[in-house]
Design an enzyme around this catalytic site. Sequence first.
Site, PDB file in Angstrom:
ATOM      1  N   ARG A 235       1.034  -1.034   0.299  1.00  0.00           N
ATOM      2  CA  ARG A 235       0.301  -0.076   0.395  1.00  0.00           C
ATOM      3  C   ARG A 235       1.189   1.055  -0.025  1.00  0.00           C
ATOM      4  NH1 ARG A 235      -3.545  -2.519  -1.781  1.00  0.00           N
ATOM      5  NH2 ARG A 235      -5.465  -3.142  -0.270  1.00  0.00           N
ATOM      6  N   GLU A 264      -3.959   7.267  -4.479  1.00  0.00           N
ATOM      7  CA  GLU A 264      -4.338   7.230  -5.964  1.00  0.00           C
ATOM      8  C   GLU A 264      -5.518   7.261  -5.752  1.00  0.00           C
ATOM      9  OE1 GLU A 264      -4.313   2.395  -5.431  1.00  0.00           O
ATOM     10  OE2 GLU A 264      -2.269   2.746  -4.998  1.00  0.00           O
ATOM     11  N   HIS A 282      -2.140   0.294  -9.423  1.00  0.00           N
ATOM     12  CA  HIS A 282      -2.285  -0.813  -8.671  1.00  0.00           C
ATOM     13  C   HIS A 282      -2.724  -1.591  -9.687  1.00  0.00           C
ATOM     14  CE1 HIS A 282      -3.932  -1.010  -4.741  1.00  0.00           C
ATOM     15  NE2 HIS A 282      -3.860  -1.827  -5.214  1.00  0.00           N
TER      16      HIS A 282
HETATM   17  C1  8YV Z   1      -7.434  -5.447  -5.678  1.00  0.00           C
HETATM   18  C2  8YV Z   1      -5.672  -4.816  -3.637  1.00  0.00           C
HETATM   19  O1  8YV Z   1      -7.470  -5.373  -6.861  1.00  0.00           O
HETATM   20  O2  8YV Z   1      -6.206  -7.337  -3.256  1.00  0.00           O
HETATM   21  C3  8YV Z   1      -5.511  -5.998  -2.867  1.00  0.00           C
HETATM   22  O3  8YV Z   1      -5.768  -5.587  -1.315  1.00  0.00           O
HETATM   23  O4  8YV Z   1      -5.340  -3.789  -3.844  1.00  0.00           O
HETATM   24  C4  8YV Z   1      -6.308  -5.397  -5.451  1.00  0.00           C
HETATM   25  O5  8YV Z   1      -5.506  -6.390  -5.322  1.00  0.00           O
HETATM   26  C5  8YV Z   1      -7.845  -4.219  -5.399  1.00  0.00           C
HETATM   27  O6  8YV Z   1      -7.913  -3.600  -4.590  1.00  0.00           O
HETATM   28  C6  8YV Z   1      -9.017  -4.161  -6.216  1.00  0.00           C
HETATM   29  O7  8YV Z   1      -9.807  -3.356  -6.431  1.00  0.00           O
END
Ligand code: 8YV
Length: 327
Positions: A235, A264, A282
């Site tokens: 993150r 983001e 991302h």
């Molecule tokens: C997701 C992510 O694709 O899994 C997570 O925590 O950050 C990503 O894999 C994303 O959040 C989907 O919107």
Amino acid sequence: MTQSPPRLLQYGKMPLPVLDRELAAQFDVTVLSEQADRAGFLAEHGAAFEYVVTTAAMGLPGDVVRALPNLKFVSSFGVGFDALAQASLLERGVRVGYTPGVLDDCVADMAFALLLDAARGLSAADRFVRRGDWSRQRFGLQTRASGKRLGIFGMGRIGGTVARRASGFDMEVAYHNRRPVEGSPHLYLPSLLALARWSDFLVITAVAGADTRHIVNTEVLDALGPQGFLVNVARGSVVDEAALVAALQGGNIAGAGLDVFEDEPHPLPALLALDNVVLSPHVASGTFETRRAMADLVLQNLAQCIATGQPVTEVPWSAEAAAARHG
Ligand code: 8YV
């Protein structure tokens, strides 16, 4: 008479349209982001919803949880749960499902893609060829990745998968975690600072939260040093992005590969001007195969929670938070 499908509040559109369609086929769906007056809609209809679907990226804010007095279950698309309103959800005894495990391979692949790109200057080389510079000059020498030291901050499922990838590149692996992982063959270092000092490549796969916010700061980046590279697939909040910009601009680290950012979709503008950083929007889990598997788990969590009250894969809130749980 056929029973009407359960009502489902979708916080926003899902990252794959087929999942929107599958949810609409199984539930009586309302997409909250499509409501012109979100607060007004929740005030009028909030009590009608027991089930919510969201994503790790969109999260679920406390004001929405509080506006749903009958909420029983949230099914989240993703493995991160830092954007879900933990305190409100736990206080109300809401069960929360998420999608761990199925994305480890693709996120680890992306960590390596960013690592190799940053080390070998692949994206910069692509720009060089497209600009027509190749006929005028040589592309500069880059950094070897094979055989180097790979530090992993956060040795969970994804960190462990990154470590397995590293053996194919003959890399030595060390890690830092809250505590050593039982049975891990890799060197455990007692602090992130010690890991950064040791590493040629520092990969961040740690869980985001108050205790890891900006933990990768100027001191850690200085410890990684002018030959070191940072890769972040966790993150944006884990890295002090302004400190990272300064380190990249000043040559205090050699380069970086980033899939995640503090705000983001707005990476700091200074990052866009730097050739020694690779930026991706991302998308570490963004393959057809993995997003399908995540969608399946979102649906399974919903189905099982409706049938039994218990999701297949439940968010592991911290022990302290779970102990404070009501209901
Ligand atoms: C997701 C992510 O694709 O899994 C997570 O925590 O950050 C990503 O894999 C994303 O959040 C989907 O919107």
